[in-house]
Scaffold this motif. Structure first.
Motif, PDB file in Angstrom:
ATOM      1  N   LEU A  52       0.891  -1.192   0.040  1.00 20.36           N
ATOM      2  CA  LEU A  52      -0.061  -0.098  -0.117  1.00 20.36           C
ATOM      3  C   LEU A  52       0.835   1.264  -0.150  1.00 20.36           C
ATOM      4  O   LEU A  52       1.963   1.448   1.009  1.00 20.36           O
ATOM      5  CB  LEU A  52      -0.915  -0.016   1.191  1.00 20.36           C
ATOM      6  CG  LEU A  52      -1.802   1.260   1.391  1.00 20.36           C
ATOM      7  CD1 LEU A  52      -2.669   1.445   0.125  1.00 20.36           C
ATOM      8  CD2 LEU A  52      -2.699   0.772   2.797  1.00 20.36           C
ATOM      9  N   ALA A  53       0.763   2.288  -1.095  1.00 19.81           N
ATOM     10  CA  ALA A  53       1.350   3.315  -0.905  1.00 19.81           C
ATOM     11  C   ALA A  53       0.320   4.409  -0.265  1.00 19.81           C
ATOM     12  O   ALA A  53      -0.826   4.526  -0.677  1.00 19.81           O
ATOM     13  CB  ALA A  53       1.750   3.879  -2.498  1.00 19.81           C
ATOM     14  N   ARG A  54       1.163   5.434   0.395  1.00 20.05           N
ATOM     15  CA  ARG A  54       0.277   6.351   1.020  1.00 20.05           C
ATOM     16  C   ARG A  54       1.133   7.832   0.704  1.00 20.05           C
ATOM     17  O   ARG A  54       2.481   8.005   0.682  1.00 20.05           O
ATOM     18  CB  ARG A  54       0.186   6.152   2.565  1.00 20.05           C
ATOM     19  CG  ARG A  54      -0.443   5.050   3.117  1.00 20.05           C
ATOM     20  CD  ARG A  54      -0.684   4.974   4.435  1.00 20.05           C
ATOM     21  NE  ARG A  54      -1.533   3.808   5.082  1.00 20.05           N
ATOM     22  CZ  ARG A  54      -2.710   3.849   5.088  1.00 20.05           C
ATOM     23  NH1 ARG A  54      -3.363   5.101   4.782  1.00 20.05           N
ATOM     24  NH2 ARG A  54      -3.444   2.726   5.493  1.00 20.05           N
ATOM     25  N   ALA A  55       0.078   8.500   0.459  1.00 20.49           N
ATOM     26  CA  ALA A  55       0.464   9.997   0.200  1.00 20.49           C
ATOM     27  C   ALA A  55       1.180  10.725   1.676  1.00 20.49           C
ATOM     28  O   ALA A  55       0.943   9.901   2.662  1.00 20.49           O
ATOM     29  CB  ALA A  55      -0.339  10.933  -0.117  1.00 20.49           C
ATOM     30  N   GLU A  56       1.799  11.876   1.633  1.00 23.42           N
ATOM     31  CA  GLU A  56       2.378  12.194   2.851  1.00 23.42           C
ATOM     32  C   GLU A  56       1.347  12.648   4.006  1.00 23.42           C
ATOM     33  O   GLU A  56       1.625  12.279   5.056  1.00 23.42           O
ATOM     34  CB  GLU A  56       3.000  13.632   2.309  1.00 23.42           C
ATOM     35  CG  GLU A  56       4.037  14.084   3.301  1.00 23.42           C
ATOM     36  CD  GLU A  56       4.708  15.389   2.854  1.00 23.42           C
ATOM     37  OE1 GLU A  56       5.494  16.106   3.762  1.00 23.42           O
ATOM     38  OE2 GLU A  56       4.911  15.589   1.687  1.00 23.42           O
ATOM     39  N   SER A  89      -6.048  10.878  -7.968  1.00 21.82           N
ATOM     40  CA  SER A  89      -5.664  11.974  -7.225  1.00 21.82           C
ATOM     41  C   SER A  89      -4.032  11.939  -7.053  1.00 21.82           C
ATOM     42  O   SER A  89      -3.693  12.981  -6.712  1.00 21.82           O
ATOM     43  CB  SER A  89      -6.694  11.994  -6.008  1.00 21.82           C
ATOM     44  OG  SER A  89      -6.306  11.020  -5.195  1.00 21.82           O
ATOM     45  N   ALA A  90      -3.631  10.526  -7.164  1.00 22.19           N
ATOM     46  CA  ALA A  90      -2.213  10.276  -6.751  1.00 22.19           C
ATOM     47  C   ALA A  90      -1.370  10.110  -7.917  1.00 22.19           C
ATOM     48  O   ALA A  90      -0.106   9.792  -7.918  1.00 22.19           O
ATOM     49  CB  ALA A  90      -2.018   9.207  -5.701  1.00 22.19           C
ATOM     50  N   ARG A  91      -1.807  10.278  -8.890  1.00 25.34           N
ATOM     51  CA  ARG A  91      -1.321   9.702 -10.161  1.00 25.34           C
ATOM     52  C   ARG A  91      -0.004  11.052 -10.548  1.00 25.34           C
ATOM     53  O   ARG A  91      -0.395  12.123 -10.132  1.00 25.34           O
ATOM     54  CB  ARG A  91      -1.926   9.719 -11.523  1.00 25.34           C
ATOM     55  CG  ARG A  91      -2.827   8.441 -11.489  1.00 25.34           C
ATOM     56  CD  ARG A  91      -3.577   8.079 -12.603  1.00 25.34           C
ATOM     57  NE  ARG A  91      -4.345   6.722 -12.015  1.00 25.34           N
ATOM     58  CZ  ARG A  91      -5.703   6.356 -12.370  1.00 25.34           C
ATOM     59  NH1 ARG A  91      -6.075   7.364 -13.306  1.00 25.34           N
ATOM     60  NH2 ARG A  91      -6.124   5.242 -12.066  1.00 25.34           N
ATOM     61  N   ARG A  92       1.031  10.674 -10.949  1.00 23.94           N
ATOM     62  CA  ARG A  92       2.132  11.755 -11.412  1.00 23.94           C
ATOM     63  C   ARG A  92       3.013  11.949 -10.204  1.00 23.94           C
ATOM     64  O   ARG A  92       3.449  13.077 -10.275  1.00 23.94           O
ATOM     65  CB  ARG A  92       1.721  12.614 -12.436  1.00 23.94           C
ATOM     66  CG  ARG A  92       0.983  12.162 -13.371  1.00 23.94           C
ATOM     67  CD  ARG A  92       1.066  12.930 -14.887  1.00 23.94           C
ATOM     68  NE  ARG A  92       2.485  13.035 -15.189  1.00 23.94           N
ATOM     69  CZ  ARG A  92       3.137  12.457 -16.057  1.00 23.94           C
ATOM     70  NH1 ARG A  92       2.747  11.143 -16.322  1.00 23.94           N
ATOM     71  NH2 ARG A  92       4.190  12.853 -16.698  1.00 23.94           N
ATOM     72  N   THR A  93       2.535  11.233  -9.043  1.00 24.13           N
ATOM     73  CA  THR A  93       3.419  11.674  -7.751  1.00 24.13           C
ATOM     74  C   THR A  93       4.196  10.705  -7.610  1.00 24.13           C
ATOM     75  O   THR A  93       5.294  10.803  -6.487  1.00 24.13           O
ATOM     76  CB  THR A  93       2.288  11.267  -6.575  1.00 24.13           C
ATOM     77  OG1 THR A  93       2.084   9.965  -6.387  1.00 24.13           O
ATOM     78  CG2 THR A  93       1.077  12.316  -6.677  1.00 24.13           C
ATOM     79  N   GLY A  94       4.805   9.713  -8.372  1.00 21.76           N
ATOM     80  CA  GLY A  94       5.816   8.515  -7.876  1.00 21.76           C
ATOM     81  C   GLY A  94       5.271   7.356  -7.320  1.00 21.76           C
ATOM     82  O   GLY A  94       6.130   6.347  -7.036  1.00 21.76           O
ATOM     83  N   ALA A  95       3.651   7.358  -7.033  1.00 23.45           N
ATOM     84  CA  ALA A  95       3.240   6.038  -6.234  1.00 23.45           C
ATOM     85  C   ALA A  95       3.425   4.925  -7.148  1.00 23.45           C
ATOM     86  O   ALA A  95       3.944   3.925  -6.538  1.00 23.45           O
ATOM     87  CB  ALA A  95       1.948   6.495  -5.923  1.00 23.45           C
TER      88      ALA A  95
END
Length: 149
Positions: A52-56, A89-95
């Motif tokens: 699971l990837a989480r944003a900051e 919403s998290a695309r292009r963030t490196g996720a």
């Protein structure tokens, strides 16, 4: 900043929401409840590894679902990266890249000799990511025999 960790049983409801988005992307809609049941069964049986990837801010950004298996030709373990999805919403963030790298790192640590995957021919974004991470096209033709009606 994206943080990736192995999903625990407590993370699975959040993963299920992302998984439902993944199924929608591939035109196989399912409710988050049905997705959760499927993920829980795989988790409880030790059949899958989920990252699971989480944003900051802690919000779920994406997931990868992997099935450890074996290659008879290599006579060694391989991991099948079966599902990768990043929330819009998290695309292009490196996720996505962080998830692929976490999968490869853990597969290597587990003694796997390869990570294998398939993606839709029109999913050029995913293909570009995989190529940039060192994945190579397979020389075998993929076939599928549907058994359910």
């Amino acid at each position: 900043m994206i943080k990736v960790s192995r999903a625990s049983a407590e993370d699975l409801p959040e993963v299920a929401t992302l998984f439902a988005g993944y199924l929608d992307f591939y035109h196989r809609p399912a409710s988050p409840e049905r997705a959760l049941t499927f993920l829980r069964e795989r988790h409880e049986r030790g059949e899958a590894v989920v990252f699971l990837a989480r944003a900051e801010d802690g919000e779920p950004a994406g997931f990868v679902n992997v099935y450890p298996t074996f290659s008879s030709l290599s006579m060694a373990p391989v991991w099948t990266l079966n599902d990768l999805f990043v929330a819009p919403s998290a695309r292009r963030t490196g996720a996505g890249r962080a998830l692929v790298r976490a999968c490869a790192d853990e597969a290597r640590a587990a003694g796997a000799v390869a990570v294998q995957l398939q993606t839709a021919p029109e999913n050029e974004t995913a293909q570009a990511l995989y190529r940039s991470e060192g994945f190579q096209p397979d020389t075998f033709a993929a076939y599928y025999l549907p058994l359910a009606t």
